[in-house]
Design a protein around this motif. Structure first.
Motif, PDB file in Angstrom:
ATOM      1  N   LEU A  74       0.829  -1.200   0.000  1.00 35.71           N
ATOM      2  CA  LEU A  74       0.000   0.000   0.000  1.00 35.71           C
ATOM      3  C   LEU A  74       0.866   1.255   0.000  1.00 35.71           C
ATOM      4  O   LEU A  74       1.792   1.385   0.810  1.00 35.71           O
ATOM      5  N   PHE A  75       0.564   2.153  -0.916  1.00 38.89           N
ATOM      6  CA  PHE A  75       1.210   3.462  -0.900  1.00 38.89           C
ATOM      7  C   PHE A  75       0.643   4.239   0.286  1.00 38.89           C
ATOM      8  O   PHE A  75      -0.565   4.228   0.522  1.00 38.89           O
ATOM      9  N   PRO A  76       1.479   4.920   1.054  1.00 37.42           N
ATOM     10  CA  PRO A  76       0.997   5.559   2.284  1.00 37.42           C
ATOM     11  C   PRO A  76      -0.046   6.649   2.031  1.00 37.42           C
ATOM     12  O   PRO A  76       0.028   7.388   1.045  1.00 37.42           O
ATOM     13  N   ALA A  77      -0.994   6.749   2.929  1.00 37.58           N
ATOM     14  CA  ALA A  77      -2.003   7.806   2.852  1.00 37.58           C
ATOM     15  C   ALA A  77      -1.373   9.157   3.160  1.00 37.58           C
ATOM     16  O   ALA A  77      -0.458   9.270   3.978  1.00 37.58           O
ATOM     17  N   GLY A  78      -1.880  10.187   2.487  1.00 37.27           N
ATOM     18  CA  GLY A  78      -1.369  11.532   2.706  1.00 37.27           C
ATOM     19  C   GLY A  78      -0.010  11.777   2.093  1.00 37.27           C
ATOM     20  O   GLY A  78       0.637  12.781   2.402  1.00 37.27           O
ATOM     21  N   ALA A  79       0.429  10.885   1.211  1.00 33.56           N
ATOM     22  CA  ALA A  79       1.770  10.993   0.644  1.00 33.56           C
ATOM     23  C   ALA A  79       1.717  11.462  -0.803  1.00 33.56           C
ATOM     24  O   ALA A  79       0.752  11.219  -1.525  1.00 33.56           O
ATOM     25  N   ALA A  80       2.777  12.132  -1.201  1.00 35.45           N
ATOM     26  CA  ALA A  80       2.996  12.531  -2.589  1.00 35.45           C
ATOM     27  C   ALA A  80       4.496  12.432  -2.823  1.00 35.45           C
ATOM     28  O   ALA A  80       5.280  13.097  -2.140  1.00 35.45           O
ATOM     29  N   ALA A  81       4.894  11.585  -3.772  1.00 39.51           N
ATOM     30  CA  ALA A  81       6.319  11.340  -3.961  1.00 39.51           C
ATOM     31  C   ALA A  81       6.581  10.901  -5.390  1.00 39.51           C
ATOM     32  O   ALA A  81       5.685  10.385  -6.065  1.00 39.51           O
ATOM     33  N   PRO A  82       7.810  11.096  -5.882  1.00 42.29           N
ATOM     34  CA  PRO A  82       8.143  10.651  -7.236  1.00 42.29           C
ATOM     35  C   PRO A  82       7.812   9.174  -7.430  1.00 42.29           C
ATOM     36  O   PRO A  82       8.076   8.346  -6.552  1.00 42.29           O
ATOM     37  N   ALA A  83       7.239   8.870  -8.578  1.00 44.49           N
ATOM     38  CA  ALA A  83       6.805   7.500  -8.839  1.00 44.49           C
ATOM     39  C   ALA A  83       7.968   6.522  -8.868  1.00 44.49           C
ATOM     40  O   ALA A  83       7.788   5.330  -8.603  1.00 44.49           O
ATOM     41  N   ASP A  84       9.171   7.007  -9.184  1.00 39.56           N
ATOM     42  CA  ASP A  84      10.325   6.115  -9.262  1.00 39.56           C
ATOM     43  C   ASP A  84      11.214   6.213  -8.033  1.00 39.56           C
ATOM     44  O   ASP A  84      12.345   5.732  -8.031  1.00 39.56           O
ATOM     45  N   ASP A  89       6.943   8.556   3.611  1.00 44.83           N
ATOM     46  CA  ASP A  89       6.283   8.414   4.904  1.00 44.83           C
ATOM     47  C   ASP A  89       4.810   8.799   4.780  1.00 44.83           C
ATOM     48  O   ASP A  89       4.451   9.646   3.951  1.00 44.83           O
ATOM     49  N   PRO A  90       3.948   8.211   5.625  1.00 46.81           N
ATOM     50  CA  PRO A  90       2.550   8.653   5.644  1.00 46.81           C
ATOM     51  C   PRO A  90       2.454  10.138   5.980  1.00 46.81           C
ATOM     52  O   PRO A  90       3.249  10.674   6.755  1.00 46.81           O
ATOM     53  N   GLU A  91       1.474  10.802   5.368  1.00 48.71           N
ATOM     54  CA  GLU A  91       1.195  12.225   5.597  1.00 48.71           C
ATOM     55  C   GLU A  91       2.388  13.118   5.273  1.00 48.71           C
ATOM     56  O   GLU A  91       2.530  14.207   5.829  1.00 48.71           O
ATOM     57  N   SER A  92       3.238  12.671   4.359  1.00 48.19           N
ATOM     58  CA  SER A  92       4.355  13.512   3.933  1.00 48.19           C
ATOM     59  C   SER A  92       3.926  14.543   2.901  1.00 48.19           C
ATOM     60  O   SER A  92       4.662  15.498   2.627  1.00 48.19           O
ATOM     61  N   GLY A  93       2.738  14.364   2.325  1.00 52.39           N
ATOM     62  CA  GLY A  93       2.202  15.342   1.384  1.00 52.39           C
ATOM     63  C   GLY A  93       1.112  16.192   1.998  1.00 52.39           C
ATOM     64  O   GLY A  93       1.054  17.403   1.792  1.00 52.39           O
ATOM     65  N   TRP A  94       0.236  15.549   2.749  1.00 51.42           N
ATOM     66  CA  TRP A  94      -0.841  16.239   3.466  1.00 51.42           C
ATOM     67  C   TRP A  94      -0.949  15.632   4.855  1.00 51.42           C
ATOM     68  O   TRP A  94      -0.871  14.410   5.019  1.00 51.42           O
ATOM     69  N   ALA A  95      -1.155  16.457   5.859  1.00 54.46           N
ATOM     70  CA  ALA A  95      -1.329  15.978   7.227  1.00 54.46           C
ATOM     71  C   ALA A  95      -2.791  16.100   7.636  1.00 54.46           C
ATOM     72  O   ALA A  95      -3.509  17.002   7.185  1.00 54.46           O
ATOM     73  N   LEU A  96      -3.230  15.187   8.487  1.00 52.24           N
ATOM     74  CA  LEU A  96      -4.582  15.268   9.032  1.00 52.24           C
ATOM     75  C   LEU A  96      -4.655  16.480   9.955  1.00 52.24           C
ATOM     76  O   LEU A  96      -3.919  16.560  10.941  1.00 52.24           O
ATOM     77  N   PRO A  97      -5.517  17.449   9.657  1.00 53.20           N
ATOM     78  CA  PRO A  97      -5.543  18.675  10.467  1.00 53.20           C
ATOM     79  C   PRO A  97      -6.140  18.443  11.849  1.00 53.20           C
ATOM     80  O   PRO A  97      -6.833  17.453  12.091  1.00 53.20           O
ATOM     81  N   ASP A  98      -5.865  19.378  12.740  1.00 52.89           N
ATOM     82  CA  ASP A  98      -6.381  19.309  14.109  1.00 52.89           C
ATOM     83  C   ASP A  98      -7.005  20.663  14.462  1.00 52.89           C
ATOM     84  O   ASP A  98      -6.453  21.432  15.246  1.00 52.89           O
ATOM     85  N   PRO A  99      -8.184  20.961  13.889  1.00 48.64           N
ATOM     86  CA  PRO A  99      -8.794  22.280  14.114  1.00 48.64           C
ATOM     87  C   PRO A  99      -9.399  22.387  15.509  1.00 48.64           C
ATOM     88  O   PRO A  99      -9.682  21.385  16.166  1.00 48.64           O
ATOM     89  N   ASP A 100      -9.606  23.613  15.944  1.00 49.15           N
ATOM     90  CA  ASP A 100     -10.299  23.832  17.210  1.00 49.15           C
ATOM     91  C   ASP A 100     -11.749  23.372  17.077  1.00 49.15           C
ATOM     92  O   ASP A 100     -12.370  23.543  16.017  1.00 49.15           O
TER      93      ASP A 100
END
Length: 377
Positions: A74-84, A89-100
Motif C-alpha cells: 500500500l502506498f501511504p495515505a497523505g503521501a505525494a512522492a516521485p513514482a520512481d 512516509d505517511p502524511e508527507s504530502g498532506w497531514a490530518l488537520p487538528d482544528p479547534d
C-alpha cells in the motif's frame, strides 16, 4: 479505452491541493499519478499499491488493485512522492488537520450541512445506487438521505436481518433480504481473498458480507453500493475512545477519535476492493471531505461519553430518522450477519480446530489455494 492514472479527483484539483497544502480539496478521496508523482489522499480512501518486486531504475510499477502486482504494498495515505523514488512516509504530502472544536449547535449545524452536501453530490451523479443496510443509524441515515433501495445480508437467524427488518418498517421502506447459507461463504472466500490481497480471518469476515450483498445488488442491475463506512471512526463510535484504555494513546476523546481515523487507510482498501470485485462502485458519503472536516470540529461532548457513542451524529440523524433507529446500537457486520460464526464452523468442519493458531486464517488460505489449483472448484 486508456486506464485513467488518477481516480477520485481531476489532476488540477490535486495539483492545487499540493500547492495549498490542503488535505480536503472537496473530494471523496483520490489516488494515482500526477506529474510524475504518486499521490494518495490523507485518509487513504482510494487504494493505491506499488510493487516491492520492481527493480530499481526500471519503470515504476504501481496499480489500483493488488492483483496486478507481484508484491503489492500500500502506498501511504497523505503521501505525494516521485513514482520512481522510495516509499514515502505517511502524511508527507498532506497531514490530518487538528482544528479547534466548534461549540454545541454550531458543530451540529456544520455536521448536518456537510452530510447534506455529501449526499446531494451522490444523488446528482447519474448512477443507480442501492444501500447496504444493517438497520443501524449509519446505514439508515445514508438510506434516508439517498432515498435508495435497501439490501441486508445475513444468515436467517442473524441480528442484522432482524434489525434491518424492524428499522425498514419504522422508516416505511421496502427491504430486500439476501439470505446466506454456508456454501455462499465457501464460494466467496477465494474471490474476496484474491480481490483484497488478504487472507487474515478478520479482514475476510468483514469483507464477506459486503461482497455477498454486492453480488445481489449488481445482479439486480445497480451501478453502485452506498455504505455507512467511516461513521464509527469519525463520530466516536468505539468504546475505547471513551475508556481511553491501553488500546489508545490519547488522553481525550477527540484525540482518541483522531487515532481511529488513522486506521482508515489500512481498512478502506479492503472494503473498496471488495465492492469493486462485484462490479459495483463503492459510495461512502460520510467519508466525503466536507463531512470529515465537520467531524474533526466536533467537541468531546458531541462525540462519545459513558452513556452514548456518536452523540452528535445521532442528534443529526434524529432529525431524519425515527428515534428507535437513530438511537439504536449495532453489532459489527461480521458478527451481526453471523458470517464470523459460520466461517468458524466451516473451518472446524474442514479440520481446522480452534486449538490451532489462527485456525480460520489457515482455512481461508486453504480455500484460496484450492481455487488457484482448480479454478473450476
Amino acid at each position: 479505452m486508456t486506464e485513467p492514472t488518477l481516480r477520485g479527483a481531476d489532476p488540477t484539483t490535486v495539483r492545487t491541493a499540493l500547492e495549498d497544502d490542503d488535505p480536503f480539496p472537496g473530494s471523496a478521496g483520490f489516488a494515482g499519478a500526477v506529474d510524475g508523482r504518486l499521490v494518495r489522499d490523507v485518509l487513504g480512501r482510494v487504494p493505491l499499491f506499488v510493487d516491492g518486486a520492481s527493480e530499481t531504475g526500471g519503470d515504476p510499477v504501481w496499480a489500483f488493485e493488488p492483483t496486478a502486482l507481484e508484491e503489492p504494498t500500500l502506498f501511504p495515505a497523505g503521501a505525494a512522492a516521485p513514482a520512481d523514488g522510495p516509499l514515502p512516509d505517511p502524511e508527507s504530502g498532506w497531514a490530518l488537520p487538528d482544528p479547534d472544536p466548534l461549540e454545541g449547535d454550531a458543530a451540529l449545524e456544520a455536521l448536518e450541512g456537510a452530510i447534506q452536501m455529501a449526499t446531494d453530490a451522490v444523488r446528482d451523479d447519474d448512477r443507480e445506487i442501492a444501500v447496504a443496510f444493517s438497520g443501524g443509524v449509519d446505514s439508515a441515515l445514508v438510506a434516508e438521505l439517498l432515498d435508495a433501495p435497501l439490501y441486508v445480508v445475513g444468515f436467517p437467524d442473524s441480528h442484522d436481518v432482524e434489525a434491518a427488518r424492524t428499522a425498514a418498517d419504522a422508516m416505511g421502506r421496502d427491504l430486500t433480504v439476501v439470505d446466506l447459507e454456508p456454501a455462499d461463504l465457501e464460494r466467496a472466500v477465494p474471490e474476496v481473498a484474491r480481490a483484497t490481497g488478504r487472507t487474515n480471518a478478520m479482514d475476510i469476515q468483514i469483507a464477506l458480507p459486503l461482497y455477498l450483498v454486492g453480488e445481489r445488488v449488481a445482479a439486480d442491475g445497480f451501478d453502485a453500493l452506498a455504505v455507512g463506512q467511516g461513521a464509527d471512526e469519525l463520530f466516536g463510535g468505539y468504546e475505547k475512545v471513551v475508556r481511553l484504555d491501553h488500546r489508545v494513546d490519547a488522553e481525550t476523546v477527540r484525540g482518541a477519535v483522531r487515532e481511529q481515523l488513522r486506521s482508515l487507510p489500512d481498512q478502506l482498501p479492503r472494503d473498496v476492493l471488495t465492492i469493486e470485485a462485484t462490479g459495483l462502485e463503492p459510495v461512502a458519503p460520510f467519508l466525503h471531505d466536507t463531512v470529515v472536516e465537520a467531524a474533526l470540529r466536533l467537541p468531546d461532548d458531541l462525540l462519545a461519553d459513558a452513556d452514548e457513542r456518536k452523540r452528535g451524529f445521532r442528534r443529526v440523524a434524529s432529525r431524519y430518522l425515527p428515534d428507535e433507529v437513530a438511537t439504536r446500537d449495532k453489532k459489527a457486520v461480521q458478527y451481526g450477519s453471523l458470517v464470523a460464526r459460520e466461517l468458524d464452523r466451516l473451518a472446524r468442519q474442514a479440520g481446522y480446530k480452534r486449538r490451532m493458531d489462527d485456525h480460520v486464517t489457515k482455512y481461508v488460505a486453504s480455500l484460496l489455494e484450492d481455487r488457484d489449483t482448480d479454478p473450476t472448484a
